[in-house]
Scaffold this motif. Structure first.
Motif, PDB file in Angstrom:
ATOM      1  N   MET A   9       0.804  -1.230   0.000  1.00  0.00           N
ATOM      2  CA  MET A   9       0.000   0.000   0.000  1.00  0.00           C
ATOM      3  C   MET A   9       0.832   1.273   0.000  1.00  0.00           C
ATOM      4  SD  MET A   9      -2.969  -1.066   2.712  1.00  0.00           S
ATOM      5  CE  MET A   9      -4.045  -2.458   2.481  1.00  0.00           C
ATOM      6  N   PHE A  10       1.536   1.551   1.141  1.00  0.00           N
ATOM      7  CA  PHE A  10       2.052   2.919   1.265  1.00  0.00           C
ATOM      8  C   PHE A  10       3.165   3.271   0.271  1.00  0.00           C
ATOM      9  CE2 PHE A  10       4.508   0.848   4.755  1.00  0.00           C
ATOM     10  CZ  PHE A  10       5.789   1.253   4.438  1.00  0.00           C
ATOM     11  N   PRO A  11       4.062   2.338  -0.151  1.00  0.00           N
ATOM     12  CA  PRO A  11       5.096   2.782  -1.097  1.00  0.00           C
ATOM     13  C   PRO A  11       4.500   3.308  -2.412  1.00  0.00           C
ATOM     14  CG  PRO A  11       5.744   0.730  -0.063  1.00  0.00           C
ATOM     15  CD  PRO A  11       4.306   0.942   0.295  1.00  0.00           C
ATOM     16  N   LEU A  12       3.482   2.596  -2.931  1.00  0.00           N
ATOM     17  CA  LEU A  12       2.877   3.047  -4.186  1.00  0.00           C
ATOM     18  C   LEU A  12       2.116   4.358  -3.998  1.00  0.00           C
ATOM     19  CD1 LEU A  12       1.541  -0.204  -5.836  1.00  0.00           C
ATOM     20  CD2 LEU A  12       2.811   1.600  -6.995  1.00  0.00           C
ATOM     21  N   ALA A  13       1.376   4.427  -2.894  1.00  0.00           N
ATOM     22  CA  ALA A  13       0.594   5.637  -2.642  1.00  0.00           C
ATOM     23  C   ALA A  13       1.524   6.843  -2.530  1.00  0.00           C
ATOM     24  CB  ALA A  13      -0.215   5.468  -1.357  1.00  0.00           C
ATOM     25  N   ILE A  14       2.621   6.665  -1.791  1.00  0.00           N
ATOM     26  CA  ILE A  14       3.551   7.772  -1.555  1.00  0.00           C
ATOM     27  C   ILE A  14       4.299   8.131  -2.842  1.00  0.00           C
ATOM     28  CG2 ILE A  14       5.752   8.227  -0.393  1.00  0.00           C
ATOM     29  CD1 ILE A  14       4.606   6.856   2.061  1.00  0.00           C
ATOM     30  N   ALA A  15       4.719   7.102  -3.578  1.00  0.00           N
ATOM     31  CA  ALA A  15       5.433   7.376  -4.834  1.00  0.00           C
ATOM     32  C   ALA A  15       4.560   8.203  -5.772  1.00  0.00           C
ATOM     33  CB  ALA A  15       5.845   6.062  -5.497  1.00  0.00           C
ATOM     34  N   ALA A  16       3.240   7.952  -5.724  1.00  0.00           N
ATOM     35  CA  ALA A  16       2.323   8.697  -6.597  1.00  0.00           C
ATOM     36  C   ALA A  16       2.075  10.114  -6.084  1.00  0.00           C
ATOM     37  CB  ALA A  16       0.997   7.940  -6.715  1.00  0.00           C
ATOM     38  N   GLY A  17       2.624  10.469  -4.900  1.00  0.00           N
ATOM     39  CA  GLY A  17       2.495  11.847  -4.412  1.00  0.00           C
ATOM     40  C   GLY A  17       1.497  12.013  -3.284  1.00  0.00           C
ATOM     41  N   ASN A  18       0.891  10.892  -2.844  1.00  0.00           N
ATOM     42  CA  ASN A  18      -0.038  10.969  -1.709  1.00  0.00           C
ATOM     43  C   ASN A  18       0.746  10.927  -0.403  1.00  0.00           C
ATOM     44  OD1 ASN A  18      -2.684  10.396  -3.241  1.00  0.00           O
ATOM     45  ND2 ASN A  18      -1.341   8.719  -3.877  1.00  0.00           N
ATOM     46  N   THR A  19       0.069  11.239   0.692  1.00  0.00           N
ATOM     47  CA  THR A  19       0.625  10.953   2.009  1.00  0.00           C
ATOM     48  C   THR A  19      -0.246   9.860   2.631  1.00  0.00           C
ATOM     49  OG1 THR A  19      -0.617  12.799   2.929  1.00  0.00           O
ATOM     50  CG2 THR A  19       1.666  13.210   2.314  1.00  0.00           C
ATOM     51  N   PHE A  20       0.240   9.236   3.710  1.00  0.00           N
ATOM     52  CA  PHE A  20      -0.382   7.974   4.103  1.00  0.00           C
ATOM     53  C   PHE A  20      -0.489   7.820   5.612  1.00  0.00           C
ATOM     54  CE2 PHE A  20      -1.074   3.397   4.159  1.00  0.00           C
ATOM     55  CZ  PHE A  20      -1.737   3.170   2.962  1.00  0.00           C
ATOM     56  N   VAL A  21      -1.606   7.207   6.050  1.00  0.00           N
ATOM     57  CA  VAL A  21      -1.746   6.786   7.451  1.00  0.00           C
ATOM     58  C   VAL A  21      -2.007   5.276   7.442  1.00  0.00           C
ATOM     59  CG1 VAL A  21      -2.950   7.099   9.642  1.00  0.00           C
ATOM     60  CG2 VAL A  21      -2.794   9.020   8.026  1.00  0.00           C
ATOM     61  N   LEU A  22      -1.122   4.541   8.087  1.00  0.00           N
ATOM     62  CA  LEU A  22      -1.237   3.081   8.136  1.00  0.00           C
ATOM     63  C   LEU A  22      -1.805   2.642   9.480  1.00  0.00           C
ATOM     64  CD1 LEU A  22      -0.475   0.194   7.048  1.00  0.00           C
ATOM     65  CD2 LEU A  22       1.789   0.551   8.061  1.00  0.00           C
ATOM     66  N   LYS A  23      -2.772   1.700   9.430  1.00  0.00           N
ATOM     67  CA  LYS A  23      -3.333   1.114  10.665  1.00  0.00           C
ATOM     68  C   LYS A  23      -3.189  -0.404  10.523  1.00  0.00           C
ATOM     69  CE  LYS A  23      -6.328  -0.828  12.377  1.00  0.00           C
ATOM     70  NZ  LYS A  23      -6.144  -2.181  12.980  1.00  0.00           N
ATOM     71  N   PRO A  24      -2.110  -0.961  11.088  1.00  0.00           N
ATOM     72  CA  PRO A  24      -1.904  -2.408  10.934  1.00  0.00           C
ATOM     73  C   PRO A  24      -2.776  -3.217  11.893  1.00  0.00           C
ATOM     74  CG  PRO A  24      -0.138  -1.459  12.245  1.00  0.00           C
ATOM     75  CD  PRO A  24      -1.041  -0.313  11.858  1.00  0.00           C
ATOM     76  N   SER A  25      -2.719  -4.536  11.742  1.00  0.00           N
ATOM     77  CA  SER A  25      -3.478  -5.422  12.630  1.00  0.00           C
ATOM     78  C   SER A  25      -2.997  -5.266  14.075  1.00  0.00           C
ATOM     79  CB  SER A  25      -3.279  -6.875  12.192  1.00  0.00           C
ATOM     80  OG  SER A  25      -3.690  -7.739  13.224  1.00  0.00           O
ATOM     81  N   PRO A  26      -3.916  -5.237  15.032  1.00  0.00           N
ATOM     82  CA  PRO A  26      -3.497  -5.160  16.439  1.00  0.00           C
ATOM     83  C   PRO A  26      -2.747  -6.426  16.869  1.00  0.00           C
ATOM     84  CG  PRO A  26      -5.886  -5.459  16.250  1.00  0.00           C
ATOM     85  CD  PRO A  26      -5.378  -5.234  14.874  1.00  0.00           C
ATOM     86  N   GLN A  27      -2.883  -7.508  16.096  1.00  0.00           N
ATOM     87  CA  GLN A  27      -2.177  -8.742  16.463  1.00  0.00           C
ATOM     88  C   GLN A  27      -0.715  -8.729  16.003  1.00  0.00           C
ATOM     89  OE1 GLN A  27      -5.413 -10.899  14.651  1.00  0.00           O
ATOM     90  NE2 GLN A  27      -5.580 -12.171  16.473  1.00  0.00           N
ATOM     91  N   THR A  28      -0.428  -7.916  14.979  1.00  0.00           N
ATOM     92  CA  THR A  28       0.940  -7.889  14.435  1.00  0.00           C
ATOM     93  C   THR A  28       1.382  -6.459  14.098  1.00  0.00           C
ATOM     94  OG1 THR A  28       0.008  -8.268  12.233  1.00  0.00           O
ATOM     95  CG2 THR A  28       0.787 -10.220  13.403  1.00  0.00           C
ATOM     96  N   PRO A  29       1.412  -5.573  15.100  1.00  0.00           N
ATOM     97  CA  PRO A  29       1.721  -4.171  14.774  1.00  0.00           C
ATOM     98  C   PRO A  29       3.215  -3.844  14.775  1.00  0.00           C
ATOM     99  CG  PRO A  29       1.107  -4.361  17.084  1.00  0.00           C
ATOM    100  CD  PRO A  29       1.056  -5.750  16.519  1.00  0.00           C
ATOM    101  N   LEU A  30       4.045  -4.749  15.330  1.00  0.00           N
ATOM    102  CA  LEU A  30       5.451  -4.372  15.562  1.00  0.00           C
ATOM    103  C   LEU A  30       6.247  -4.301  14.264  1.00  0.00           C
ATOM    104  CD1 LEU A  30       6.171  -6.466  18.800  1.00  0.00           C
ATOM    105  CD2 LEU A  30       5.392  -4.099  18.605  1.00  0.00           C
ATOM    106  N   THR A  31       5.895  -5.153  13.286  1.00  0.00           N
ATOM    107  CA  THR A  31       6.609  -5.106  12.005  1.00  0.00           C
ATOM    108  C   THR A  31       6.328  -3.775  11.309  1.00  0.00           C
ATOM    109  OG1 THR A  31       6.434  -7.495  11.876  1.00  0.00           O
ATOM    110  CG2 THR A  31       6.987  -6.347   9.839  1.00  0.00           C
ATOM    111  N   SER A  32       5.089  -3.270  11.436  1.00  0.00           N
ATOM    112  CA  SER A  32       4.783  -1.956  10.839  1.00  0.00           C
ATOM    113  C   SER A  32       5.604  -0.859  11.502  1.00  0.00           C
ATOM    114  CB  SER A  32       3.292  -1.634  10.973  1.00  0.00           C
ATOM    115  OG  SER A  32       2.560  -2.397  10.055  1.00  0.00           O
ATOM    116  N   GLU A  33       5.809  -0.995  12.820  1.00  0.00           N
ATOM    117  CA  GLU A  33       6.679  -0.020  13.509  1.00  0.00           C
ATOM    118  C   GLU A  33       8.065  -0.045  12.857  1.00  0.00           C
ATOM    119  OE1 GLU A  33       6.364   2.046  16.205  1.00  0.00           O
ATOM    120  OE2 GLU A  33       4.279   1.641  16.713  1.00  0.00           O
ATOM    121  N   MET A  34       8.571  -1.240  12.573  1.00  0.00           N
ATOM    122  CA  MET A  34       9.899  -1.346  11.957  1.00  0.00           C
ATOM    123  C   MET A  34       9.902  -0.765  10.548  1.00  0.00           C
ATOM    124  SD  MET A  34      11.418  -5.069  12.965  1.00  0.00           S
ATOM    125  CE  MET A  34      12.960  -4.770  12.138  1.00  0.00           C
ATOM    126  N   LEU A  35       8.832  -1.044   9.779  1.00  0.00           N
ATOM    127  CA  LEU A  35       8.770  -0.519   8.402  1.00  0.00           C
ATOM    128  C   LEU A  35       8.831   1.008   8.420  1.00  0.00           C
ATOM    129  CD1 LEU A  35       5.977  -2.796   6.843  1.00  0.00           C
ATOM    130  CD2 LEU A  35       8.441  -2.953   6.452  1.00  0.00           C
TER     131      LEU A  35
END
Ligand code: NAD
Length: 461
Positions: free
Chosen positions: A141-167
């Protein structure tokens, strides 16, 4: 409020994240909205230069990312590494945005009149992701959205949020201006706050069908662009000419890989003619040998399922099927004491209309359905309310061709158990596997994250 994150194989606490309340969500959207005018006006080649850096940085952190995925999700380290690889490929695809965003031009559409089409970013986009691919799906999601000039808010799964923190942490070292990529955590209320915020222009969602439908409805009421990928039940058809070792191992991978928690899991084997008699004993033998354990242990072939609730849901399906007289060929087996492990289970001669053959169980349960013909097998698969993926195993080109043209899914496998399109092809299904028209990654995602505009011009001579 804090969400505690656990190692799914041991139950050990490995971290926690704060739940975003409505005002926290508003602040994240605010940052994204403030960043949008500046970011969208940076030339696309300069935006993608940051994404090249990001792809490089992810390469450097890929082992740490894979370990994080394996711990918080439970999948084997090899599976986690493959997932991170697929995610990095999505960033590499986004690096091609200068060509991907190009429009069309046609001179002299009328006398002295030229026409061009252009693509512009939308504004603030939001992404809501499931637990089963904690690295790959945010990276769809976010790399393509951002590359196209958008800004982004990510809401990952509450069961696996730590990898998103790392990303997001890795992105911080790649010169993205503040506010371009934002992260919030939480559950339904956080998602609703994101959808309801008038400054959010588009919602990308991947998860179960019930939630996907609700997210789409809420976003459409607010007249937002939305793509919501839902659940799946994928049918693997095996013709008698392909009942062999290679097919057995592909079916085992499709049914039990990721402990059956994949949207591409091949959880129903539709065996045509004699294929069932040949394959059933081979599958039992292979499934019984699968070693369960911590994803990070190199001997492990299948990790735990994601939660005690998931385990209870899976057991419920198995118990109801047994009570209804379904023929269980394999079940139980050695399971580790800690964590939420479910052993591989195979049922044979399953009624194609039973819940075992129709519901998304999302666990290591394989149902074998017997049929007499390819036509009947395709008809069984096509009666599913889902339409994500389906595969055929055969040596007969005519059968494969008929299958590919008549099966009602978005992703078709021919002698491939998991028909996962790579980053440059669209990923997604039909029917209740998707709510919205445009799929994830590939050119569909470029279309999703951009607004087309047509300019018709005439210049006085
Ligand atoms: P889920 O639907 O429970 O959760 C997905 C996301 O939605 C999470 O971020 C969650 O916090 C949020 N959410 C949960 N309930 C919500 C609600 N009522 N309102 C708003 N948001 C809500 O899914 P999951 O268990 O994390 O993931 C498994 C599901 O995802 C399976 O059904 C699987 O098939 C599907 N999936 C589909 C694809 C695909 O490409 N179609 C890919 C991966 C997973």
């Amino acid at each position: 409020m804090q969400l505690t994150v656990r190692d799914k194989a041991t139950g050990e606490r490995i971290g926690s994240v704060a739940v975003a309340r409505r005002d926290d969500v508003a602040r994240a959207v605010d940052r994204a909205a403030q960043a949008f005018p500046g970011w969208s006006q940076i030339p696309v080649v300069e935006r993608t230069r940051r994404l090249f850096r990001y792809a490089d940085a992810l390469e450097r952190y890929r082992e740490e990312l894979a370990l994080s995925v394996s711990r918080e999700n439970g999948k084997t380290l090899d599976d986690a590494r493959a997932e991170v690889r697929r995610g990095i490929e999505a960033v590499e695809f986004a690096c091609g945005m200068p060509s991907l965003m190009m429009g069309d031009a046609l001179p002299d559409v009328a006398r002295g009149i030229d026409s061009i089409s252009l693509r512009y970013p939308l504004g603030v986009c939001a992404g809501i992701t499931p637990f089963n691919f904690p690295a790959m799906i945010p990276l769809w999601m976010f790399p393509l959205a951002i590359a196209a000039g958008n800004t982004f808010v990510l809401k990952p799964s509450p069961q696996t949020p730590l990898t998103s923190e790392m990303l997001c942490e890795v992105a911080r070292g790649c010169d993205f201006p503040a506010g371009v990529l934002n992260l919030v955590h939480g559950e339904a209320a956080t998602v609703e706050a994101l959808i309801d915020d008038p400054r959010v222009a588009a919602i990308s969602f991947v998860g179960s069908s019930g939630v996907a439908r609700a997210v789409q409805e809420r976003a459409l009421r607010a007249h937002k662009r939305v793509q919501a990928l839902g659940g799946a039940k994928n049918y693997v058809i095996v013709m008698p000419d392909a009942a062999n070792d290679a097919t057995c191992s592909a079916v085992i991978g499709a049914a039990f890989g990721g402990a059956g928690q994949r949207c591409l899991a091949g959880s129903v084997l539709v065996a045509v003619g004699s294929a069932g008699d040949v394959l059933a004993p081979m599958l039992i033998d292979a499934a019984a040998k699968l070693r369960l354990g911590r994803g990070a242990d190199s001997a492990t072939e299948m990790g735990p399922v994601v939660s005690a609730e998931a385990l209870a849901r899976i057991r419920g399906y198995v118990e109801r099927a047994r009570a209804a007289g379904a023929e269980m060929l394999l079940g139980g087996g050695e399971i580790p004491n800690e964590g939420t492990f479910a052993a591989p289970i195979i049922f044979d001669r399953v009624d194609p209309e039973s819940e075992l053959a129709r519901d998304e169980i999302f666990g290591p349960v394989l149902a074998i359905v017997r049929t007499e013909s390819l036509d009947e097998a395709i008809a069984i698969a096509n009666r599913s309310r889902y339409g994500n993926a389906s595969s055929i195993f055969t040596r007969d080109g005519g059968a494969a061709r008929a299958f590919a043209s008549r099966i009602e899914v978005g992703m078709v496998g021919i002698n491939v158990g998991i028909a996962a399109p790579m980053a440059f092809f669209p990923f997604g299904g039909v029917k209740e596997s998707i709510f919205g028209d445009l799929r994830c990654h590939g050119k569909d995602a470029v279309a999703f994250y951009t607004q087309q505009r047509v300019v018709v011009s005439r210049w006085p001579s």
